[in-house]
Enzyme design. Structure first.
Site, PDB file in Angstrom:
ATOM      1  N   LYS A  22      40.570  52.005  32.766  1.00 20.39           N
ATOM      2  CA  LYS A  22      41.165  52.421  34.046  1.00 20.39           C
ATOM      3  C   LYS A  22      40.140  52.296  35.169  1.00 20.39           C
ATOM      4  O   LYS A  22      40.395  51.685  36.194  1.00 20.39           O
ATOM      5  CB  LYS A  22      41.636  53.876  33.946  1.00 20.39           C
ATOM      6  CG  LYS A  22      41.879  54.547  35.281  1.00 20.39           C
ATOM      7  CD  LYS A  22      42.404  55.956  35.129  1.00 20.39           C
ATOM      8  CE  LYS A  22      41.421  57.056  35.446  1.00 20.39           C
ATOM      9  NZ  LYS A  22      40.992  57.172  36.825  1.00 20.39           N
ATOM     10  N   ASN A  23      38.971  52.884  34.955  1.00 18.45           N
ATOM     11  CA  ASN A  23      37.998  52.941  36.052  1.00 18.45           C
ATOM     12  C   ASN A  23      37.386  51.589  36.397  1.00 18.45           C
ATOM     13  O   ASN A  23      36.841  51.415  37.481  1.00 18.45           O
ATOM     14  CB  ASN A  23      36.894  53.957  35.727  1.00 18.45           C
ATOM     15  CG  ASN A  23      37.395  55.383  35.862  1.00 18.45           C
ATOM     16  OD1 ASN A  23      38.524  55.616  36.291  1.00 18.45           O
ATOM     17  ND2 ASN A  23      36.560  56.341  35.495  1.00 18.45           N
ATOM     18  N   CYS A 116      42.549  63.840  41.569  1.00 17.50           N
ATOM     19  CA  CYS A 116      42.473  65.081  40.798  1.00 17.50           C
ATOM     20  C   CYS A 116      41.711  66.153  41.551  1.00 17.50           C
ATOM     21  O   CYS A 116      40.737  65.866  42.233  1.00 17.50           O
ATOM     22  CB  CYS A 116      41.746  64.830  39.483  1.00 17.50           C
ATOM     23  SG  CYS A 116      42.753  64.087  38.219  1.00 17.50           S
ATOM     24  N   ARG A 121      35.410  66.305  46.889  1.00 22.16           N
ATOM     25  CA  ARG A 121      35.080  64.913  46.580  1.00 22.16           C
ATOM     26  C   ARG A 121      34.919  64.160  47.883  1.00 22.16           C
ATOM     27  O   ARG A 121      35.799  63.419  48.310  1.00 22.16           O
ATOM     28  CB  ARG A 121      36.153  64.302  45.677  1.00 22.16           C
ATOM     29  CG  ARG A 121      36.235  65.041  44.363  1.00 22.16           C
ATOM     30  CD  ARG A 121      37.201  64.431  43.421  1.00 22.16           C
ATOM     31  NE  ARG A 121      36.665  63.277  42.735  1.00 22.16           N
ATOM     32  CZ  ARG A 121      37.248  62.701  41.698  1.00 22.16           C
ATOM     33  NH1 ARG A 121      38.367  63.155  41.234  1.00 22.16           N
ATOM     34  NH2 ARG A 121      36.703  61.640  41.128  1.00 22.16           N
ATOM     35  N   ASP A 304      33.591  62.682  32.543  1.00 28.85           N
ATOM     36  CA  ASP A 304      34.996  62.499  32.159  1.00 28.85           C
ATOM     37  C   ASP A 304      35.263  62.894  30.707  1.00 28.85           C
ATOM     38  O   ASP A 304      36.417  63.020  30.302  1.00 28.85           O
ATOM     39  CB  ASP A 304      35.427  61.038  32.383  1.00 28.85           C
ATOM     40  CG  ASP A 304      35.620  60.734  33.864  1.00 28.85           C
ATOM     41  OD1 ASP A 304      35.639  61.677  34.669  1.00 28.85           O
ATOM     42  OD2 ASP A 304      35.744  59.539  34.209  1.00 28.85           O
ATOM     43  N   ARG A 396      48.469  59.319  34.408  1.00 28.60           N
ATOM     44  CA  ARG A 396      47.689  58.554  35.392  1.00 28.60           C
ATOM     45  C   ARG A 396      46.630  57.702  34.725  1.00 28.60           C
ATOM     46  O   ARG A 396      46.251  56.647  35.237  1.00 28.60           O
ATOM     47  CB  ARG A 396      46.972  59.513  36.351  1.00 28.60           C
ATOM     48  CG  ARG A 396      47.835  60.091  37.421  1.00 28.60           C
ATOM     49  CD  ARG A 396      46.998  60.883  38.383  1.00 28.60           C
ATOM     50  NE  ARG A 396      45.744  60.174  38.637  1.00 28.60           N
ATOM     51  CZ  ARG A 396      44.657  60.725  39.134  1.00 28.60           C
ATOM     52  NH1 ARG A 396      44.644  61.988  39.457  1.00 28.60           N
ATOM     53  NH2 ARG A 396      43.570  60.015  39.322  1.00 28.60           N
TER      54      ARG A 396
END
Ligand code: UD1
Length: 415
Positions: A22-23, A116, A121, A304, A396
């Protein structure tokens, strides 16, 4: 609202294929804006976050083709440079689109990103990087407007090795005049993947994977085909799912080097790990040992994986200490775990976990993506039925989590 219903206590056994990262996918999809051409991507996970990114690209004027994990993006007719606010708010990482849009069009307008809720952030490092490249950045009432005549390479020192800021600067400077150096760059494998993709497109970037990245601006970029790296967090999550269920599992399509910090801690817990080419086997002991973890930028233990690993520790012997050094509010899920019988005390950055024999199934609610995955693992171990609500967060970032777990013996269904 969707939920997972999990019947706990099933030992996981079998093989799982890990999806694309994903990232890594998100900045790589953003990079397809830069070539003003066609980009073919393989191994892109079919998850909510990649869907949103592609939707934004479509609205900006790109043509998108999609068939399972293969995506074709044609950015030749893209004209718009403003990201719609509602989509921007759905996903924090959409901020990397800004670097790519400015890189190509010398202007972009975005709103402050969402994502999230795991603490403040900020995007100050992204914007500082842009300004150093000669981009004028105006911040007004929730919007950020960027424009410039041209982008000029410069040396940028990041106060913290931010993954997103490093990627955004790479994207904004790939077509710049002259040379850009990023000092104290993030070293995460996803950044190396972005470098490899951009270079395949004709960019001149070196150093990703170290803390100094050099980008020599080029005049134009070309058509590209690229296969996204495997998802190291999904792999880590499945290893932990094996560990918490006394399981015996094999993961395929993994880059073992990327998950070394997690493998190392699972071995300390008493798991037997066998490393093969592009795959890894785990056999869990009857009772896991306690270990301490501290999250750090790569190659340290990934933030994570913090919630998922901490969940494993809730049922290990003795007391474990977890320190979260990257995000300030990443322990919300612990309140849900406590409702399942976990013994956790959180103070500031630190969580102290006293292992219990078994968790108890109940109704819990996901508070964020990885925190949600942690609750699923808790449900796999717990006695009785666990309902994990609000799994939109989990969707997600995990592709077919319920199906993949079912294939190795879990009793889980989505409602
Ligand atoms: C990325 C990952 C996320 C992971 C994180 C850290 C994606 C899509 N997301 O997020 O899954 O948890 O890396 O490995 O790749 N910071 C600032 N100012 C900035 C930017 C960041 O102070 O301008 C701070 C953040 O508040 C945080 C720390 O730096 O405390 C790390 O953030 P960063 O590395 O930027 O994470 P993301 O790129 O958002």
């Amino acid at each position: 609202m969707s939920s997972y219903i999990i019947e706990g206590g099933k030992r996981l056994e079998g093989e799982v294929n890990i999806s694309g990262s994903k990232n890594a996918s998100l900045p790589i999809i953003a990079a397809s804006i830069l070539n003003n051409n066609v980009t073919k991507l393989y191994n892109v996970p079919n998850i909510h976050d990649t869907q949103i990114t592609l939707e934004i690209l479509k609205i900006l004027g790109c043509k998108i083709g999609k068939k399972s994990d293969k995506i074709v993006i044609d950015s030749r007719n893209m004209k718009k440079t403003e990201i719609p606010e509602d989509l921007m708010r759905q996903m924090r990482s959409s901020v990397v689109l800004a670097g790519a849009i400015i890189g190509r069009f010398k202007e972009a307008k975005i709103s402050y990103p969402g994502g999230c809720d795991i603490g403040a952030r900020p995007i100050d490092l992204h914007l500082k990087g842009f300004r150093k490249l000669g981009i004028e950045v105006e911040e007004e009432s929730g919007f950020i407007k960027c424009k410039c005549e041209k982008i000029i390479g410069n040396t940028i020192h990041l106060d913290f090795p931010s993954v997103g800021a490093t990627e955004n600067i790479m994207l904004a400077s790939a077509l710049a005049e002259g040379e850009t150096i990023i000092n104290n760059a993030a070293m995460e494998p996803e950044i190396e993947d972005l470098q490899n993709m951009l270079n395949r497109m004709g960019a001149k970037i070196t150093g990703a994977g170290t803390n100094i990245i050099k980008i020599v601006g080029v005049k134009s970029l070309k058509e590209v085909s690229y296969t996204v790296m495997p998802d190291r967090i999904e792999a880590g999550t499945f290893l932990c799912a094996g560990a918490i269920t006394e399981g015996k599992i094999k993961l395929n399509n993994v880059n073992v080097e990327h998950i070394a910090p997690v493998i190392n801690k699972l071995e300390e817990c008493g798991c037997k790990i066998e490393i093969l080419k592009n795959s890894v086997k785990l056999e869990a002991p009857k009772k896991l040992k306690n270990v301490d973890i501290k999250t750090m930028p790569y190659p340290g233990f990934p933030t994570d994986m913090q919630s998922v690993f901490a969940t494993v520790l809730t049922v290990s012997k003795g007391t474990s200490i977890v320190v979260e050094n990257i995000f300030e509010n990443r322990y919300k899920y612990t309140n849900e775990l406590k409702r399942m019988g976990a013994k956790i005390t959180v103070e500031g950055k630190t969580a102290v976990i006293k292992g219990v024999k078994r968790l108890n199934g109940t109704k819990v609610t996901s508070t964020d993506l990885r925190g949600g995955a942690a609750l699923v693992l808790a449900g796999l171990q717990a006695k009785g039925k666990t309902t994990v609500n609000n799994i939109e967060y989990i969707l997600r970032g995990y592709e077919n989590l319920d199906k993949k777990l079912s294939m190795i013996g879990a009793k889980i269904k989505q409602i």
